[in-house]
Write a protein that holds these residues in place. Structure first.
Motif, PDB file in Angstrom:
ATOM      1  N   VAL A 118       0.843  -1.201   0.000  1.00  0.00           N
ATOM      2  CA  VAL A 118       0.000   0.000   0.000  1.00  0.00           C
ATOM      3  C   VAL A 118       0.877   1.249   0.000  1.00  0.00           C
ATOM      4  O   VAL A 118       0.608   2.208  -0.722  1.00  0.00           O
ATOM      5  CB  VAL A 118      -0.964  -0.009   1.208  1.00  0.00           C
ATOM      6  CG1 VAL A 118      -1.634   1.343   1.399  1.00  0.00           C
ATOM      7  CG2 VAL A 118      -2.020  -1.094   1.032  1.00  0.00           C
ATOM      8  N   TYR A 119       1.934   1.241   0.805  1.00  0.00           N
ATOM      9  CA  TYR A 119       2.829   2.395   0.857  1.00  0.00           C
ATOM     10  C   TYR A 119       3.473   2.658  -0.505  1.00  0.00           C
ATOM     11  O   TYR A 119       3.585   3.807  -0.930  1.00  0.00           O
ATOM     12  CB  TYR A 119       3.906   2.156   1.919  1.00  0.00           C
ATOM     13  CG  TYR A 119       4.919   3.265   2.007  1.00  0.00           C
ATOM     14  CD1 TYR A 119       4.592   4.481   2.601  1.00  0.00           C
ATOM     15  CD2 TYR A 119       6.194   3.105   1.489  1.00  0.00           C
ATOM     16  CE1 TYR A 119       5.515   5.505   2.678  1.00  0.00           C
ATOM     17  CE2 TYR A 119       7.130   4.114   1.562  1.00  0.00           C
ATOM     18  CZ  TYR A 119       6.787   5.322   2.159  1.00  0.00           C
ATOM     19  OH  TYR A 119       7.706   6.329   2.228  1.00  0.00           O
ATOM     20  N   GLN A 120       3.895   1.588  -1.183  1.00  0.00           N
ATOM     21  CA  GLN A 120       4.562   1.749  -2.474  1.00  0.00           C
ATOM     22  C   GLN A 120       3.596   2.181  -3.579  1.00  0.00           C
ATOM     23  O   GLN A 120       3.952   2.950  -4.449  1.00  0.00           O
ATOM     24  CB  GLN A 120       5.242   0.447  -2.898  1.00  0.00           C
ATOM     25  CG  GLN A 120       6.471   0.131  -2.111  1.00  0.00           C
ATOM     26  CD  GLN A 120       7.087  -1.192  -2.536  1.00  0.00           C
ATOM     27  OE1 GLN A 120       6.448  -1.997  -3.199  1.00  0.00           O
ATOM     28  NE2 GLN A 120       8.322  -1.417  -2.128  1.00  0.00           N
ATOM     29  N   GLN A 121       2.373   1.665  -3.551  1.00  0.00           N
ATOM     30  CA  GLN A 121       1.437   1.896  -4.645  1.00  0.00           C
ATOM     31  C   GLN A 121       0.433   3.018  -4.375  1.00  0.00           C
ATOM     32  O   GLN A 121      -0.360   3.336  -5.241  1.00  0.00           O
ATOM     33  CB  GLN A 121       0.662   0.602  -4.944  1.00  0.00           C
ATOM     34  CG  GLN A 121       1.523  -0.536  -5.408  1.00  0.00           C
ATOM     35  CD  GLN A 121       2.186  -0.256  -6.737  1.00  0.00           C
ATOM     36  OE1 GLN A 121       1.597   0.366  -7.613  1.00  0.00           O
ATOM     37  NE2 GLN A 121       3.413  -0.721  -6.895  1.00  0.00           N
ATOM     38  N   TYR A 122       0.438   3.596  -3.184  1.00  0.00           N
ATOM     39  CA  TYR A 122      -0.544   4.619  -2.840  1.00  0.00           C
ATOM     40  C   TYR A 122      -0.409   5.812  -3.782  1.00  0.00           C
ATOM     41  O   TYR A 122       0.650   6.391  -3.941  1.00  0.00           O
ATOM     42  CB  TYR A 122      -0.360   5.075  -1.388  1.00  0.00           C
ATOM     43  CG  TYR A 122      -1.422   6.033  -0.939  1.00  0.00           C
ATOM     44  CD1 TYR A 122      -2.699   5.592  -0.686  1.00  0.00           C
ATOM     45  CD2 TYR A 122      -1.136   7.383  -0.779  1.00  0.00           C
ATOM     46  CE1 TYR A 122      -3.679   6.463  -0.268  1.00  0.00           C
ATOM     47  CE2 TYR A 122      -2.107   8.268  -0.364  1.00  0.00           C
ATOM     48  CZ  TYR A 122      -3.374   7.811  -0.111  1.00  0.00           C
ATOM     49  OH  TYR A 122      -4.359   8.667   0.297  1.00  0.00           O
ATOM     50  N   GLY A 123      -1.508   6.171  -4.415  1.00  0.00           N
ATOM     51  CA  GLY A 123      -1.537   7.307  -5.320  1.00  0.00           C
ATOM     52  C   GLY A 123      -1.166   6.960  -6.746  1.00  0.00           C
ATOM     53  O   GLY A 123      -1.351   7.774  -7.641  1.00  0.00           O
ATOM     54  N   GLN A 124      -0.676   5.747  -6.994  1.00  0.00           N
ATOM     55  CA  GLN A 124      -0.290   5.363  -8.350  1.00  0.00           C
ATOM     56  C   GLN A 124      -1.367   4.523  -9.039  1.00  0.00           C
ATOM     57  O   GLN A 124      -1.391   4.464 -10.255  1.00  0.00           O
ATOM     58  CB  GLN A 124       1.021   4.579  -8.326  1.00  0.00           C
ATOM     59  CG  GLN A 124       2.182   5.405  -7.809  1.00  0.00           C
ATOM     60  CD  GLN A 124       3.452   4.577  -7.673  1.00  0.00           C
ATOM     61  OE1 GLN A 124       3.489   3.414  -8.019  1.00  0.00           O
ATOM     62  NE2 GLN A 124       4.497   5.197  -7.156  1.00  0.00           N
ATOM     63  N   THR A 125      -2.183   3.850  -8.265  1.00  0.00           N
ATOM     64  CA  THR A 125      -3.241   3.016  -8.840  1.00  0.00           C
ATOM     65  C   THR A 125      -4.564   3.365  -8.186  1.00  0.00           C
ATOM     66  O   THR A 125      -4.620   4.002  -7.140  1.00  0.00           O
ATOM     67  CB  THR A 125      -2.954   1.517  -8.620  1.00  0.00           C
ATOM     68  OG1 THR A 125      -2.857   1.274  -7.215  1.00  0.00           O
ATOM     69  CG2 THR A 125      -1.679   1.091  -9.307  1.00  0.00           C
ATOM     70  N   SER A 126      -5.657   2.911  -8.785  1.00  0.00           N
ATOM     71  CA  SER A 126      -6.978   3.180  -8.216  1.00  0.00           C
ATOM     72  C   SER A 126      -7.165   2.352  -6.949  1.00  0.00           C
ATOM     73  O   SER A 126      -6.501   1.343  -6.741  1.00  0.00           O
ATOM     74  CB  SER A 126      -8.068   2.852  -9.230  1.00  0.00           C
ATOM     75  OG  SER A 126      -8.099   1.458  -9.460  1.00  0.00           O
ATOM     76  N   ALA A 127      -8.087   2.777  -6.118  1.00  0.00           N
ATOM     77  CA  ALA A 127      -8.314   2.115  -4.834  1.00  0.00           C
ATOM     78  C   ALA A 127      -8.800   0.685  -5.016  1.00  0.00           C
ATOM     79  O   ALA A 127      -8.396  -0.213  -4.268  1.00  0.00           O
ATOM     80  CB  ALA A 127      -9.317   2.912  -4.004  1.00  0.00           C
TER      81      ALA A 127
END
Length: 176
Positions: A118-127
């Motif tokens: 979650v930390y790595q992908q937060y803001g890069q993919t949809s929820a």
């Protein structure tokens, strides 16, 4: 609250386990001290050369693993299947105890892995896609850790039981 209740402990088992942990503590302490010397030396060389010190320090990790493996080997050599005096010298594999330990380890590993994802992908993919990725990844991590942990604990128990039987046979042969 039954986990925190005071139970009678086998003093011989506790003395052996304390000795094993003392040896592992010394290995860990000297290994970390050695790594600190390496870090200080690396830092002083990098400052003199005008560069940056290496961010990866594998020595501490290797010493940590070595101390744990040493503890495991020493416990098996004494014939202990667990460091808990209640389960150390059991003749039957305590499934419920080791299932609980395996579930806790797998849950911790899955939560850590999910948190990192979650930390790595937060803001890069949809929820929704992030939730799907994390749930699939955490599920596979949980299952993998659970199965490996339970199998390793069972193997450790069997090897310790075999070693304990060998020690008992040697003691009986010395008596006769």
């Amino acid at each position: 609250m039954k986990y925190f209740a005071k139970r009678p402990k086998d003093e011989r088992v506790q003395a052996e386990i304390n000795n094993i942990y003392r040896i592992a503590y010394f290995v860990l302490s000297f290994g970390i001290a050695f790594d600190l010397v390496l870090q200080i030396t690396d830092l002083s060389f990098s400052i003199a050369a005008g560069g940056a010190a290496s961010p990866v320090r594998p020595v501490e990790f290797l010493v940590f693993i070595a101390a744990n493996i040493l503890s495991l080997i020493l416990m098996v050599r004494k014939g202990f299947g667990d460091d808990n005096s209640r389960y150390a010298e059991m003749d039957r594999f305590p499934h419920s105890h080791y299932l609980g330990l395996s579930v806790l380890a797998a849950l911790g590993g899955a939560l850590i892995c999910g948190g990192i994802m979650v930390y790595q992908q937060y803001g890069q993919t949809s929820a929704s896609s992030l939730a799907l990725i994390v749930s699939v990844l955490c599920g596979s991590v949980f299952l993998s850790i659970f199965l490996m942990m339970y199998a390793a604990l069972y193997l450790w128990f069997r090897v310790a039981k075999r070693r304990r039987a060998k020690i008992e046979r040697e003691l009986e042969s010395e008596e006769h």
